[in-house]
Design a protein around this motif. Structure first.
Motif, PDB file in Angstrom:
ATOM      1  N   ARG A 103      28.882  31.497  27.704  1.00 53.99           N
ATOM      2  CA  ARG A 103      28.553  30.710  26.502  1.00 53.99           C
ATOM      3  C   ARG A 103      28.220  29.253  26.867  1.00 53.99           C
ATOM      4  N   ALA A 104      28.989  28.683  27.785  1.00 55.01           N
ATOM      5  CA  ALA A 104      28.740  27.293  28.210  1.00 55.01           C
ATOM      6  C   ALA A 104      27.351  27.176  28.830  1.00 55.01           C
ATOM      7  N   SER A 105      27.001  28.154  29.622  1.00 49.76           N
ATOM      8  CA  SER A 105      25.689  28.175  30.267  1.00 49.76           C
ATOM      9  C   SER A 105      24.590  28.279  29.208  1.00 49.76           C
ATOM     10  N   GLU A 106      24.811  29.149  28.225  1.00 53.65           N
ATOM     11  CA  GLU A 106      23.857  29.346  27.124  1.00 53.65           C
ATOM     12  C   GLU A 106      23.621  28.049  26.341  1.00 53.65           C
ATOM     13  N   LEU A 107      24.706  27.268  26.172  1.00 57.13           N
ATOM     14  CA  LEU A 107      24.617  26.025  25.387  1.00 57.13           C
ATOM     15  C   LEU A 107      24.169  24.832  26.225  1.00 57.13           C
ATOM     16  N   GLY A 108      23.992  25.036  27.529  1.00 59.67           N
ATOM     17  CA  GLY A 108      23.552  23.939  28.388  1.00 59.67           C
ATOM     18  C   GLY A 108      24.680  23.046  28.870  1.00 59.67           C
ATOM     19  N   ASP A 109      25.938  23.481  28.692  1.00 59.43           N
ATOM     20  CA  ASP A 109      27.072  22.695  29.179  1.00 59.43           C
ATOM     21  C   ASP A 109      27.432  23.175  30.596  1.00 59.43           C
ATOM     22  N   ASP A 110      26.640  22.726  31.554  1.00 54.93           N
ATOM     23  CA  ASP A 110      26.801  23.194  32.939  1.00 54.93           C
ATOM     24  C   ASP A 110      28.126  22.764  33.546  1.00 54.93           C
ATOM     25  N   GLY A 111      28.605  21.593  33.145  1.00 51.37           N
ATOM     26  CA  GLY A 111      29.884  21.093  33.679  1.00 51.37           C
ATOM     27  C   GLY A 111      31.027  22.026  33.316  1.00 51.37           C
ATOM     28  N   THR A 112      31.050  22.482  32.049  1.00 46.66           N
ATOM     29  CA  THR A 112      32.106  23.410  31.619  1.00 46.66           C
ATOM     30  C   THR A 112      31.934  24.745  32.333  1.00 46.66           C
ATOM     31  N   ASN A 113      30.685  25.216  32.418  1.00 46.02           N
ATOM     32  CA  ASN A 113      30.432  26.481  33.119  1.00 46.02           C
ATOM     33  C   ASN A 113      30.957  26.408  34.549  1.00 46.02           C
ATOM     34  N   MET A 155      32.843  23.878  22.640  1.00 47.06           N
ATOM     35  CA  MET A 155      33.414  23.946  23.993  1.00 47.06           C
ATOM     36  C   MET A 155      34.861  23.441  24.027  1.00 47.06           C
ATOM     37  N   THR A 156      35.142  22.348  23.315  1.00 45.25           N
ATOM     38  CA  THR A 156      36.518  21.826  23.337  1.00 45.25           C
ATOM     39  C   THR A 156      37.478  22.784  22.623  1.00 45.25           C
ATOM     40  N   GLU A 157      36.974  23.456  21.590  1.00 48.36           N
ATOM     41  CA  GLU A 157      37.815  24.435  20.887  1.00 48.36           C
ATOM     42  C   GLU A 157      38.156  25.599  21.822  1.00 48.36           C
ATOM     43  N   GLN A 158      37.154  26.094  22.529  1.00 53.14           N
ATOM     44  CA  GLN A 158      37.364  27.197  23.474  1.00 53.14           C
ATOM     45  C   GLN A 158      38.229  26.755  24.658  1.00 53.14           C
ATOM     46  N   LEU A 159      37.990  25.539  25.134  1.00 55.04           N
ATOM     47  CA  LEU A 159      38.768  25.042  26.277  1.00 55.04           C
ATOM     48  C   LEU A 159      40.229  24.836  25.908  1.00 55.04           C
ATOM     49  N   ASN A 160      40.501  24.513  24.644  1.00 57.44           N
ATOM     50  CA  ASN A 160      41.898  24.374  24.232  1.00 57.44           C
ATOM     51  C   ASN A 160      42.622  25.722  24.231  1.00 57.44           C
ATOM     52  N   LEU A 161      41.888  26.796  23.919  1.00 54.11           N
ATOM     53  CA  LEU A 161      42.488  28.134  24.016  1.00 54.11           C
ATOM     54  C   LEU A 161      42.806  28.449  25.479  1.00 54.11           C
ATOM     55  N   LEU A 162      41.841  28.129  26.341  1.00 52.28           N
ATOM     56  CA  LEU A 162      42.030  28.367  27.780  1.00 52.28           C
ATOM     57  C   LEU A 162      43.182  27.509  28.312  1.00 52.28           C
ATOM     58  N   LEU A 163      43.288  26.305  27.787  1.00 54.52           N
ATOM     59  CA  LEU A 163      44.366  25.395  28.195  1.00 54.52           C
ATOM     60  C   LEU A 163      45.732  25.948  27.777  1.00 54.52           C
ATOM     61  N   ALA A 164      45.829  26.419  26.539  1.00 56.01           N
ATOM     62  CA  ALA A 164      47.101  26.955  26.045  1.00 56.01           C
ATOM     63  C   ALA A 164      47.528  28.175  26.872  1.00 56.01           C
ATOM     64  N   ASP A 165      46.571  29.032  27.196  1.00 54.74           N
ATOM     65  CA  ASP A 165      46.889  30.216  28.004  1.00 54.74           C
ATOM     66  C   ASP A 165      47.273  29.813  29.430  1.00 54.74           C
ATOM     67  N   THR A 166      46.606  28.825  29.966  1.00 52.93           N
ATOM     68  CA  THR A 166      46.898  28.381  31.334  1.00 52.93           C
ATOM     69  C   THR A 166      48.268  27.697  31.402  1.00 52.93           C
ATOM     70  N   MET A 167      48.607  26.920  30.386  1.00 56.89           N
ATOM     71  CA  MET A 167      49.934  26.294  30.351  1.00 56.89           C
ATOM     72  C   MET A 167      51.029  27.362  30.250  1.00 56.89           C
ATOM     73  N   THR A 168      50.741  28.412  29.491  1.00 60.21           N
ATOM     74  CA  THR A 168      51.709  29.496  29.341  1.00 60.21           C
ATOM     75  C   THR A 168      51.888  30.236  30.666  1.00 60.21           C
ATOM     76  N   LEU A 169      50.779  30.510  31.345  1.00 64.04           N
ATOM     77  CA  LEU A 169      50.859  31.185  32.648  1.00 64.04           C
ATOM     78  C   LEU A 169      51.589  30.298  33.662  1.00 64.04           C
ATOM     79  N   ARG A 170      51.285  29.019  33.645  1.00 65.65           N
ATOM     80  CA  ARG A 170      51.974  28.068  34.533  1.00 65.65           C
ATOM     81  C   ARG A 170      53.499  28.173  34.329  1.00 65.65           C
ATOM     82  N   ASP A 171      53.918  28.168  33.071  1.00 59.26           N
ATOM     83  CA  ASP A 171      55.352  28.215  32.783  1.00 59.26           C
ATOM     84  C   ASP A 171      55.961  29.581  33.091  1.00 59.26           C
ATOM     85  N   LEU A 172      55.150  30.624  32.934  1.00 63.58           N
ATOM     86  CA  LEU A 172      55.616  31.976  33.276  1.00 63.58           C
ATOM     87  C   LEU A 172      55.876  32.064  34.783  1.00 63.58           C
ATOM     88  N   TYR A 173      55.068  31.355  35.569  1.00 67.29           N
ATOM     89  CA  TYR A 173      55.286  31.313  37.013  1.00 67.29           C
ATOM     90  C   TYR A 173      56.597  30.607  37.345  1.00 67.29           C
TER      91      TYR A 173
END
Ligand SMILES: [Fe+2]
Length: 206
Positions: free
Chosen positions: A157-167, A48-66
């Motif tokens: 995937r988060a739901s499948e793994l039982g990580d409801d908070g991330t989902n 989850m942290t590996e996937q969230l870091n990808l989401l974080l990098a993309d979100t930071m990029t979108l933030r800066d693109l704005y």
């Protein structure tokens, strides 16, 4: 009574700040080594942290693109887009913090610096110079699409793994906000007359 020298009285006291200090990292990037009472397996937190870091990098990029779009926009819609782009920038900045803090609470290490973000993001790098409004908006929409696609996979995937908070965070905070922003942007790319309404016979079929 003669005044005593403070330093000689307290040999460990010194007003000099201890600057230029260096030491090794206390936790390496990509690890979730410490145990937290979350009742979530290490393997789940790692994925989850590996996937969230990808989401974080993309979100930071979108933030800066704005912000880039906010500064560089030009044309008759300058004022409304200047304001809209900054509103979305601020909302993305909030999302960045939400994702990063979830990575930390899962025991991971959040990406932070621009150089690391640039190496990680899947969003296409824009030129340094200014671009016209339809191109700016298209770039932003492409970035939203990258994030939205990832959100849907990650939430499942988060739901499948039982990580409801991330989902929940991915759906409620990231996915919904990105869907809404994508709608606000998309409506600017619809061809509409500004002054003269189109006569009925002039409308193209289809
Ligand atoms: Fe500004």
């Amino acid at each position: 009574m003669p005044k005593k020298d403070v330093a000689s009285h307290h040999p460990t006291l010194n007003a000099q700040p201890r600057i230029h200090q260096h030491a090794g990292e206390i936790q390496a990037y990509g690890t979730v080594s410490h145990a937290l009472p979350l009742d979530l397996d290490e393997a789940v937190r790692l994925e989850m942290t590996e996937q969230l870091n990808l989401l974080l990098a993309d979100t930071m990029t979108l933030r800066d693109l704005y912000k880039k779009s906010h500064w560089q926009v030009a044309g008759p819609t300058f004022y409304q887009l200047h304001l809209l782009f900054d509103k979305h920038y601020n909302e993305q900045a909030e999302i960045v913090d939400t994702i990063a803090e979830r990575i930390q609470l899962l025991g991971g290490v959040a990406l932070a610096m621009a150089a690391d973000v640039a190496e990680t993001t899947r969003i296409e790098r824009p030129p340094r110079g200014r671009e016209e409004v339809p191109v700016q908006i298209s770039r932003l929409l492409d970035a939203h699409q990258v994030i939205l696609g990832h959100c849907r996979k990650l939430a499942a995937r988060a739901s499948e793994l039982g990580d409801d908070g991330t989902n929940d965070m991915v759906v409620s905070d990231v996915l919904r906000a990105n869907e809404l922003q994508a709608w606000f942007l998309s409506e600017h790319l619809v061809e509409m007359p500004l002054v003269h309404a189109q006569e009925p016979g002039m409308r193209k079929a289809g």
